[in-house]
Design an enzyme around this catalytic site. Sequence first.
Site, PDB file in Angstrom:
ATOM      1  N   LYS A  13       0.835  -1.214   0.000  1.00 28.87           N
ATOM      2  CA  LYS A  13       0.000   0.000   0.000  1.00 28.87           C
ATOM      3  C   LYS A  13       0.869   1.263   0.000  1.00 28.87           C
ATOM      4  O   LYS A  13       0.645   2.177  -0.792  1.00 28.87           O
ATOM      5  CB  LYS A  13      -0.932   0.014   1.219  1.00 28.87           C
ATOM      6  CG  LYS A  13      -1.889  -1.180   1.279  1.00 28.87           C
ATOM      7  CD  LYS A  13      -2.815  -1.107   2.468  1.00 28.87           C
ATOM      8  CE  LYS A  13      -2.124  -1.190   3.814  1.00 28.87           C
ATOM      9  NZ  LYS A  13      -1.384  -2.431   4.069  1.00 28.87           N
ATOM     10  N   ARG A  88      -9.588   0.582   8.694  1.00 26.99           N
ATOM     11  CA  ARG A  88      -9.193  -0.797   8.970  1.00 26.99           C
ATOM     12  C   ARG A  88     -10.281  -1.551   9.723  1.00 26.99           C
ATOM     13  O   ARG A  88     -10.093  -2.733  10.021  1.00 26.99           O
ATOM     14  CB  ARG A  88      -7.930  -0.797   9.835  1.00 26.99           C
ATOM     15  CG  ARG A  88      -6.635  -0.974   9.046  1.00 26.99           C
ATOM     16  CD  ARG A  88      -5.515  -0.791  10.051  1.00 26.99           C
ATOM     17  NE  ARG A  88      -4.311  -1.502   9.779  1.00 26.99           N
ATOM     18  CZ  ARG A  88      -3.215  -0.947   9.266  1.00 26.99           C
ATOM     19  NH1 ARG A  88      -3.219   0.305   8.888  1.00 26.99           N
ATOM     20  NH2 ARG A  88      -2.119  -1.648   9.124  1.00 26.99           N
ATOM     21  N   ARG A 127      11.569  -5.561   4.991  1.00 22.88           N
ATOM     22  CA  ARG A 127      11.234  -4.141   4.775  1.00 22.88           C
ATOM     23  C   ARG A 127      12.155  -3.205   5.554  1.00 22.88           C
ATOM     24  O   ARG A 127      12.470  -3.430   6.711  1.00 22.88           O
ATOM     25  CB  ARG A 127       9.783  -3.889   5.203  1.00 22.88           C
ATOM     26  CG  ARG A 127       9.434  -2.405   5.217  1.00 22.88           C
ATOM     27  CD  ARG A 127       7.966  -2.158   5.126  1.00 22.88           C
ATOM     28  NE  ARG A 127       7.231  -2.596   6.290  1.00 22.88           N
ATOM     29  CZ  ARG A 127       5.893  -2.547   6.376  1.00 22.88           C
ATOM     30  NH1 ARG A 127       5.187  -2.088   5.356  1.00 22.88           N
ATOM     31  NH2 ARG A 127       5.282  -2.973   7.453  1.00 22.88           N
ATOM     32  N   ARG A 160      11.176  -1.621  11.111  1.00 20.23           N
ATOM     33  CA  ARG A 160      10.138  -1.370  12.109  1.00 20.23           C
ATOM     34  C   ARG A 160      10.134  -2.449  13.186  1.00 20.23           C
ATOM     35  O   ARG A 160      10.280  -3.634  12.881  1.00 20.23           O
ATOM     36  CB  ARG A 160       8.770  -1.336  11.422  1.00 20.23           C
ATOM     37  CG  ARG A 160       8.480  -0.024  10.765  1.00 20.23           C
ATOM     38  CD  ARG A 160       7.272  -0.063   9.882  1.00 20.23           C
ATOM     39  NE  ARG A 160       6.086  -0.653  10.478  1.00 20.23           N
ATOM     40  CZ  ARG A 160       4.896  -0.680   9.874  1.00 20.23           C
ATOM     41  NH1 ARG A 160       4.750  -0.145   8.683  1.00 20.23           N
ATOM     42  NH2 ARG A 160       3.858  -1.236  10.458  1.00 20.23           N
ATOM     43  N   ARG A 171      -0.345  -9.131  13.294  1.00 19.28           N
ATOM     44  CA  ARG A 171      -0.978  -8.088  12.479  1.00 19.28           C
ATOM     45  C   ARG A 171      -1.786  -8.698  11.334  1.00 19.28           C
ATOM     46  O   ARG A 171      -2.834  -8.177  10.968  1.00 19.28           O
ATOM     47  CB  ARG A 171       0.091  -7.128  11.943  1.00 19.28           C
ATOM     48  CG  ARG A 171       0.592  -6.189  13.050  1.00 19.28           C
ATOM     49  CD  ARG A 171       1.924  -5.572  12.726  1.00 19.28           C
ATOM     50  NE  ARG A 171       1.922  -4.859  11.476  1.00 19.28           N
ATOM     51  CZ  ARG A 171       2.957  -4.777  10.652  1.00 19.28           C
ATOM     52  NH1 ARG A 171       4.102  -5.376  10.957  1.00 19.28           N
ATOM     53  NH2 ARG A 171       2.878  -4.098   9.555  1.00 19.28           N
TER      54      ARG A 171
END
Length: 213
Positions: A13, A88, A127, A160, A171
């Site tokens: 996203k 969400r 990431r 992160r 998550r």
Amino acid sequence: MYIILLGAPGAGKGTQAEILSKELGLTHVSTGDLFREAQAKGTELGLLAKSYMEKGALVPDEVTVRMILERIAAADCAQGCILDGFPRTLGQARALDEALLSLGKQIDRVLYIKVPSDELLRRLSGRWLCRKCQTPYHTITNPPRVAGRCDRCDGELYQRADDTLETAQKRLEVYFAQTMPLMGYYTEAGKLVEVDGNQAIQKVAEDSLAVLR
Ligand code: ADP
Ligand code: AMP
């Protein structure tokens, strides 16, 4: 034009929002980035958000909705924006619809970026993000030109704390339980369009632009 990017954590996203915001001339608004900025500044909102984010849970609707409505009321969102990571929950989606309606506006399109679960975990574990401008990179699929530095602003790259395997799995569970129902909500509203997110970044962007235009 108000566009929502819907998809699991790691679907791409943020990556697509950056490309689409340039192509379509729309501001990119990410709730995750707003919470991380608040954390970095050490504000009350940041401290509250941290306690949920580090567990992989969602920040309560009331707090999240208040923050996003304030953000999209800003001048740079007057002609629309690309929402990344919001809504969400069904509660957030309804609150957003109501708020836009009261301004005589509405969501135009919801772009669902579809990616298989095993690929999501691979993406999250590799990431890296820029500390200054939040641009996402990936060690294998989307590496920066210079290791550890952002291509766009030379900012420092970091991983992160919630991208560890354990929190990423949590998550994903939260996503399937609380966010997936939004697919039905926006399908009923006739706003959902889908793109295959399991392709090269530029190809996903091309396909996205084709369905949005
Ligand atoms: P999200 O905002 O949905 O959580 P990101 O845009 O941050 O996802 O992307 C997650 C990770 O996957 C990042 O490391 C990013 O560089 C990488 N990525 C994004 N899109 C693709 C793609 N189409 N193919 C391979 N890797 C991708
Ligand atoms: P993201 O950067 O989109 O992966 O979001 C990181 C974390 O921020 C999430 O795991 C949540 O804890 C929090 N968050 C981001 N967006 C929302 C939202 N719309 N509602 C609740 N929590 C959110």
